[in-house]
Design a protein around this motif. Structure first.
Motif, PDB file in Angstrom:
ATOM      1  N   LEU A 169      86.383  -9.091  37.811  1.00 28.37           N
ATOM      2  CA  LEU A 169      86.538  -8.014  38.790  1.00 28.37           C
ATOM      3  C   LEU A 169      86.684  -8.672  40.148  1.00 28.37           C
ATOM      4  N   THR A 170      87.829  -8.461  40.786  1.00 31.56           N
ATOM      5  CA  THR A 170      88.052  -9.019  42.113  1.00 31.56           C
ATOM      6  C   THR A 170      88.390  -7.899  43.090  1.00 31.56           C
ATOM      7  N   VAL A 171      88.130  -8.178  44.361  1.00 30.34           N
ATOM      8  CA  VAL A 171      88.536  -7.295  45.453  1.00 30.34           C
ATOM      9  C   VAL A 171      89.296  -8.144  46.451  1.00 30.34           C
ATOM     10  N   ASP A 172      90.117  -7.486  47.253  1.00 29.18           N
ATOM     11  CA  ASP A 172      90.904  -8.177  48.258  1.00 29.18           C
ATOM     12  C   ASP A 172      90.101  -8.235  49.553  1.00 29.18           C
ATOM     13  N   GLU A 173      89.700  -9.434  49.934  1.00 29.89           N
ATOM     14  CA  GLU A 173      88.959  -9.620  51.185  1.00 29.89           C
ATOM     15  C   GLU A 173      89.818 -10.421  52.151  1.00 29.89           C
ATOM     16  N   GLU A 174      90.358  -9.722  53.147  1.00 27.51           N
ATOM     17  CA  GLU A 174      91.184 -10.347  54.183  1.00 27.51           C
ATOM     18  C   GLU A 174      92.311 -11.180  53.576  1.00 27.51           C
ATOM     19  N   GLY A 175      93.021 -10.597  52.605  1.00 28.96           N
ATOM     20  CA  GLY A 175      94.173 -11.247  52.020  1.00 28.96           C
ATOM     21  C   GLY A 175      93.876 -12.215  50.894  1.00 28.96           C
ATOM     22  N   GLU A 176      92.612 -12.429  50.569  1.00 23.76           N
ATOM     23  CA  GLU A 176      92.248 -13.334  49.476  1.00 23.76           C
ATOM     24  C   GLU A 176      91.415 -12.575  48.450  1.00 23.76           C
ATOM     25  N   LYS A 177      91.643 -12.909  47.171  1.00 22.54           N
ATOM     26  CA  LYS A 177      90.858 -12.286  46.113  1.00 22.54           C
ATOM     27  C   LYS A 177      89.458 -12.879  46.085  1.00 22.54           C
ATOM     28  N   GLU A 178      88.460 -11.995  46.061  1.00 23.07           N
ATOM     29  CA  GLU A 178      87.064 -12.429  45.959  1.00 23.07           C
ATOM     30  C   GLU A 178      86.512 -11.936  44.628  1.00 23.07           C
ATOM     31  N   LEU A 179      86.002 -12.869  43.820  1.00 30.55           N
ATOM     32  CA  LEU A 179      85.413 -12.520  42.532  1.00 30.55           C
ATOM     33  C   LEU A 179      84.079 -11.828  42.776  1.00 30.55           C
ATOM     34  N   MET A 180      83.952 -10.591  42.267  1.00 27.03           N
ATOM     35  CA  MET A 180      82.727  -9.814  42.447  1.00 27.03           C
ATOM     36  C   MET A 180      81.849  -9.838  41.203  1.00 27.03           C
ATOM     37  N   GLU A 181      82.479  -9.905  40.025  1.00 23.18           N
ATOM     38  CA  GLU A 181      81.737  -9.817  38.777  1.00 23.18           C
ATOM     39  C   GLU A 181      82.585 -10.411  37.668  1.00 23.18           C
ATOM     40  N   ARG A 182      81.912 -10.975  36.671  1.00 23.77           N
ATOM     41  CA  ARG A 182      82.632 -11.553  35.533  1.00 23.77           C
ATOM     42  C   ARG A 182      81.850 -11.270  34.261  1.00 23.77           C
ATOM     43  N   ALA A 183      82.567 -10.875  33.209  1.00 21.28           N
ATOM     44  CA  ALA A 183      82.007 -10.752  31.862  1.00 21.28           C
ATOM     45  C   ALA A 183      82.780 -11.746  30.997  1.00 21.28           C
ATOM     46  N   THR A 184      82.071 -12.603  30.281  1.00 20.04           N
ATOM     47  CA  THR A 184      82.687 -13.664  29.488  1.00 20.04           C
ATOM     48  C   THR A 184      82.568 -13.362  27.999  1.00 20.04           C
ATOM     49  N   LYS A 185      83.211 -14.185  27.170  1.00 24.32           N
ATOM     50  CA  LYS A 185      83.087 -14.018  25.718  1.00 24.32           C
ATOM     51  C   LYS A 185      81.646 -14.226  25.277  1.00 24.32           C
ATOM     52  N   GLU A 186      80.916 -15.103  25.972  1.00 21.90           N
ATOM     53  CA  GLU A 186      79.515 -15.350  25.642  1.00 21.90           C
ATOM     54  C   GLU A 186      78.606 -14.210  26.101  1.00 21.90           C
ATOM     55  N   ASN A 187      79.020 -13.509  27.131  1.00 17.19           N
ATOM     56  CA  ASN A 187      78.237 -12.407  27.686  1.00 17.19           C
ATOM     57  C   ASN A 187      79.182 -11.258  28.069  1.00 17.19           C
TER      58      ASN A 187
END
Length: 184
Positions: free
Chosen positions: A15-33
Motif C-alpha cells: 500500500l503506497t501513497v503519493d507524498e510530494e511526487g514520490e511513492k511512500e510505502l504505508m503498509e505491506r502484507a507478505t506471503k509469510e504474513n
C-alpha cells in the motif's frame, strides 16, 4: 476458485501513497504474513473488495482508491483541542501514555468509540486529530492473490464470535466465558 462472497481470501500487497511526487510505502502484507479475510463481510473497504472480486490464486492486481473510496477527505474540524484534565489519572496528567504521535482509544459524548492521534501537548490543552491516518490520501494497492477457499465452520466461528469469546464456536457446548455468543 474465484474471489466471491463468503470465500476466505489471502493476499499480499504493498500500500503506497503519493507524498510530494514520490511513492511512500504505508503498509505491506507478505506471503509469510498475508492479509486474510472473509470476502463480502464488510471487513474491508467496499472499493477494495470490488477491485478483487473475481480474481483467483496467482492473479496479480494493481488499483488505486481515491480518498472518497477509502477513508474520506481530511477534515480540519476533526482536529480538536481538549483540556489536559481529560487525560488525568488519579489527579495527574498521564504523561506515560499521552505523547505526541501516540494514537489513543477515546469516547465521544454519545459513547461512540474512536481513535485519536496526539498532535501536540500544550501547557493546558492536548491537540487531538480524529481523522483516519489515511484520510485525504489516494491509496495505491499492488499485490497477488495467494489463496481463495470456502470458509470452514471454524473460520466462520472465529470471524463471527465476539472478541475474547472462548466458547467452542456455538456447537452446542457450554459457554462458560460469558461472551454471549449464544452457546447453550
Amino acid at each position: 476458485m474465484k474471489i466471491s462472497e463468503g470465500k476466505i481470501v489471502s493476499l499480499t500487497y504493498d500500500l503506497t501513497v503519493d507524498e510530494e511526487g514520490e511513492k511512500e510505502l504505508m503498509e505491506r502484507a507478505t506471503k509469510e504474513n498475508p492479509l486474510t479475510f472473509m470476502f463480502g463481510m464488510g471487513m474491508m473497504l467496499p472499493a477494495f473488495e470490488k477491485n478483487l472480486e473475481g480474481l483467483q490464486v496467482n492473479d496479480h492486481y494493481s488499483f488505486t482508491l481515491t480518498p472518497e473510496e477509502a477513508y474520506g477527505e481530511y477534515i480540519q474540524e476533526n482536529v480538536i483541542e481538549l483540556p489536559k484534565n481529560v487525560f488525568e489519572v488519579d489527579g495527574k496528567f498521564d504523561s506515560e501514555r499521552i505523547k505526541e504521535g501516540e494514537t489513543l482509544p477515546m469516547m465521544d459524548s454519545n459513547g461512540n468509540r474512536l481513535m485519536g492521534s496526539v498532535l501536540e501537548i500544550k501547557p493546558e490543552i492536548v491537540v487531538m486529530d480524529f481523522n483516519h491516518p489515511l484520510a485525504g490520501e489516494t491509496l495505491q494497492f499492488e499485490g497477488e492473490v495467494i489463496d481463495v477457499h470456502e470458509a470452514t465452520p471454524e473460520e466462520i466461528a472465529a470471524l463471527t464470535q465476539p472478541e475474547g469469546c472462548n466458547c467452542s464456536g456455538c456447537d452446542g457446548s457450554d459457554d462458560e466465558s460469558g461472551c454471549g455468543c449464544g452457546c447453550n
